[in-house]
Design an enzyme around this catalytic site. Structure first.
Site, PDB file in Angstrom:
ATOM      1  N   SER A   1       0.835  -1.208   0.000  1.00 43.14           N
ATOM      2  CA  SER A   1       0.000   0.000   0.000  1.00 43.14           C
ATOM      3  C   SER A   1       0.862   1.248   0.000  1.00 43.14           C
ATOM      4  CB  SER A   1      -0.883   0.011   1.248  1.00 43.14           C
ATOM      5  OG  SER A   1      -1.503   1.279   1.394  1.00 43.14           O
TER       6      SER A   1
ATOM      7  N   GLN B   1     -11.951   3.803   0.385  1.00 42.86           N
ATOM      8  CA  GLN B   1     -11.711   4.377  -0.936  1.00 42.86           C
ATOM      9  C   GLN B   1     -12.975   5.037  -1.486  1.00 42.86           C
ATOM     10  OE1 GLN B   1      -8.734   4.309  -3.017  1.00 42.86           O
ATOM     11  NE2 GLN B   1     -10.017   5.862  -3.994  1.00 42.86           N
TER      12      GLN B   1
ATOM     13  N   ASN C   1     -13.348  -5.487  -5.942  1.00 42.85           N
ATOM     14  CA  ASN C   1     -13.615  -4.909  -4.615  1.00 42.85           C
ATOM     15  C   ASN C   1     -14.079  -3.440  -4.684  1.00 42.85           C
ATOM     16  OD1 ASN C   1     -11.005  -4.233  -5.502  1.00 42.85           O
ATOM     17  ND2 ASN C   1      -9.955  -5.018  -3.677  1.00 42.85           N
TER      18      ASN C   1
ATOM     19  N   SER D   1      -6.052  -7.262  -9.794  1.00 42.73           N
ATOM     20  CA  SER D   1      -5.885  -6.732  -8.445  1.00 42.73           C
ATOM     21  C   SER D   1      -4.764  -7.452  -7.714  1.00 42.73           C
ATOM     22  CB  SER D   1      -7.196  -6.909  -7.661  1.00 42.73           C
ATOM     23  OG  SER D   1      -8.155  -5.973  -8.077  1.00 42.73           O
TER      24      SER D   1
ATOM     25  N   CYS E   1      -8.789   4.812  -8.455  1.00 41.74           N
ATOM     26  CA  CYS E   1      -8.368   4.696  -7.051  1.00 41.74           C
ATOM     27  C   CYS E   1      -6.851   4.699  -6.905  1.00 41.74           C
ATOM     28  CB  CYS E   1      -8.968   3.434  -6.430  1.00 41.74           C
ATOM     29  SG  CYS E   1      -8.599   1.936  -7.351  1.00 41.74           S
TER      30      CYS E   1
ATOM     31  N   ARG F   1      -8.438  10.519   0.504  1.00 45.68           N
ATOM     32  CA  ARG F   1      -8.398   9.331   1.354  1.00 45.68           C
ATOM     33  C   ARG F   1      -8.179   9.750   2.803  1.00 45.68           C
ATOM     34  NH1 ARG F   1      -7.112   4.319  -0.491  1.00 45.68           N
ATOM     35  NH2 ARG F   1      -7.565   3.778   1.666  1.00 45.68           N
TER      36      ARG F   1
HETATM   37  N1   CP Z   1      -6.071   3.214  -3.541  1.00 45.04           N
HETATM   38  C1   CP Z   1      -5.375   2.525  -2.614  1.00 45.04           C
HETATM   39  O1   CP Z   1      -5.922   1.893  -1.704  1.00 45.04           O
HETATM   40  O2   CP Z   1      -4.024   2.628  -2.758  1.00 45.04           O
HETATM   41  P1   CP Z   1      -2.933   1.782  -1.960  1.00 45.04           P
HETATM   42  O3   CP Z   1      -3.052   0.360  -2.413  1.00 45.04           O
HETATM   43  O4   CP Z   1      -1.600   2.397  -2.345  1.00 45.04           O
HETATM   44  O5   CP Z   1      -3.198   1.911  -0.493  1.00 45.04           O
HETATM   45  N1  NVA Z   2      -8.673  -3.495  -7.039  1.00 46.61           N
HETATM   46  C1  NVA Z   2      -7.382  -3.054  -6.559  1.00 46.61           C
HETATM   47  C2  NVA Z   2      -7.524  -1.816  -5.722  1.00 46.61           C
HETATM   48  C3  NVA Z   2      -6.227  -1.259  -5.207  1.00 46.61           C
HETATM   49  C4  NVA Z   2      -6.415  -0.039  -4.359  1.00 46.61           C
HETATM   50  C5  NVA Z   2      -6.737  -4.180  -5.771  1.00 46.61           C
HETATM   51  O1  NVA Z   2      -7.431  -4.825  -4.979  1.00 46.61           O
HETATM   52  O2  NVA Z   2      -5.547  -4.417  -5.969  1.00 46.61           O
END
Ligand code: CP
Ligand code: NVA
Length: 309
Positions: free
Chosen positions: A57, A138, A166, A231, A267, A295
């Site tokens: 993240s 998000q 998601n 994802s 996102c 966020r």
């Molecule tokens: N959009 C989002 O949740 O980004 P990260 O995966 O960097 O936290």
């Molecule tokens: N759909 C993506 C969102 C990332 C913020 C994932 O789950 O990797």
């Protein structure tokens, strides 16, 4: 937990419309305060938050850690190798041990059941920082961004183009509570979870459409929204998905079909040249960076809410 006024934040539709709009209002209020340079609002003073990350993240980690700190608290980052929830130790043990030290547990996990288990056994509020099923923080930030740019969420047409993942589930669960028009255009076989679609439709609050035709879907959109095709946890399917998702890239011609009032949202992280072109993400109507900043503001309000502050 609930008896003492503490709440979890696991799914948007765990809350009613009034509460969701109240949290968003609060987010705007605290955002304005922080933007003014004011640093004397410290509701989280003396509080700590454990942040469990089973996946990578940037936004979630930095926005939670920074937001909690700016409002007086201290957040701890626990990465994939640190506590190894469910592997080194059972989730129900993690929940109870961390509840003994911390005022909030925020977690990003693979299986949705893990966040439900954390919630069941923790005696402090649990916040969902993304699971394989949903990503409520998000979509709260996205709603905040739409309110700022369009004036309101009610009545707007949000068209998501890509994988029914998601992110889509959280859009659907928001649509079960606040009225707007949500369209998901995805390849056949990549539709969102059927039960979640039904739940959102049966709520009878929003107009909800699932389609396989992105060109038709984007007409008249206020927002065109995209996310990665593979994802976290699906990265080995990336090259297969690139073939199946041909025609679902948000590019300049698709934005042109949407019309001149349409904003672009994502996102992030984005794979430029895959689900979205560089031109679309860099265009003046792309609001991906204000969206990312929000966020922090949305989550500050969520944390205030779950702590009853
Ligand atoms: N959009 C989002 O949740 O980004 P990260 O995966 O960097 O936290
Ligand atoms: N759909 C993506 C969102 C990332 C913020 C994932 O789950 O990797």
């Amino acid at each position: 937990k609930e008896k003492s006024g503490l709440k979890d934040f696991l799914h948007i539709n765990d809350f009613d419309k009034t509460t969701i709009l109240k949290i968003l209002d609060r987010a705007l209020e605290v955002k304005a305060l922080l933007k003014s340079g004011e640093r004397t609002f410290l509701p989280f003073k003396g509080k700590t938050m454990a942040m469990i990350f089973a996946k990578p993240s940037m936004r979630t980690r930095v926005s939670f850690e920074t937001g909690f700190f700016l409002l007086g608290g201290h957040a701890l980052y626990l990465g994939p190798d640190d506590i190894q929830m469910g592997k080194r130790e059972e989730t129900r043990d993690v929940a109870r041990v961390l509840s003994g030290y911390n005022d909030i547990i925020m977690a990003r996990v693979f299986a949705h059941q893990d966040i439900l288990d954390l919630s069941k056994y923790a005696t402090v509020p649990v916040i969902n920082g993304l699971t394989d099923y949903n990503h409520p923080c998000q979509i709260m930030a996205d709603a905040l961004t739409i309110i700022e740019h369009i004036g309101q969420l009610e009545g707007t047409k949000v068209v998501y183009v890509g994988d029914g993942n998601n992110i889509v589930h959280s859009w659907l669960l928001l649509a079960a509570v606040v009225p707007f028009h949500f369209v998901c255009a995805c390849p056949k076989g990549f539709e969102p979870d059927e039960k979640t679609v039904q739940k959102a439709q049966q709520a009878g609050i929003s107009k909800i459409e699932i389609t396989n035709d992105p060109k038709e879907a984007v007409r008249g959109a206020d927002v065109v929204y995209s996310d990665v095709w593979a994802s976290m946890g699906q990265k080995e399917e990336a090259s297969y998905r690139r073939q199946v998702f041909q025609g679902f890239q948000v590019d300049e011609p698709l934005m042109k079909l949407a019309g001149s009032k349409a904003y672009f949202m994502h996102c992030l992280p984005a794979e430029r040249g895959v689900e979205v072109t560089d031109g679309v993400i860099e265009a003046p109507n792309s609001i991906v960076f204000p969206q990312a900043e929000n966020r922090m503001h949305a989550q500050n309000a969520i944390m205030l809410h779950v702590l009853g502050l």
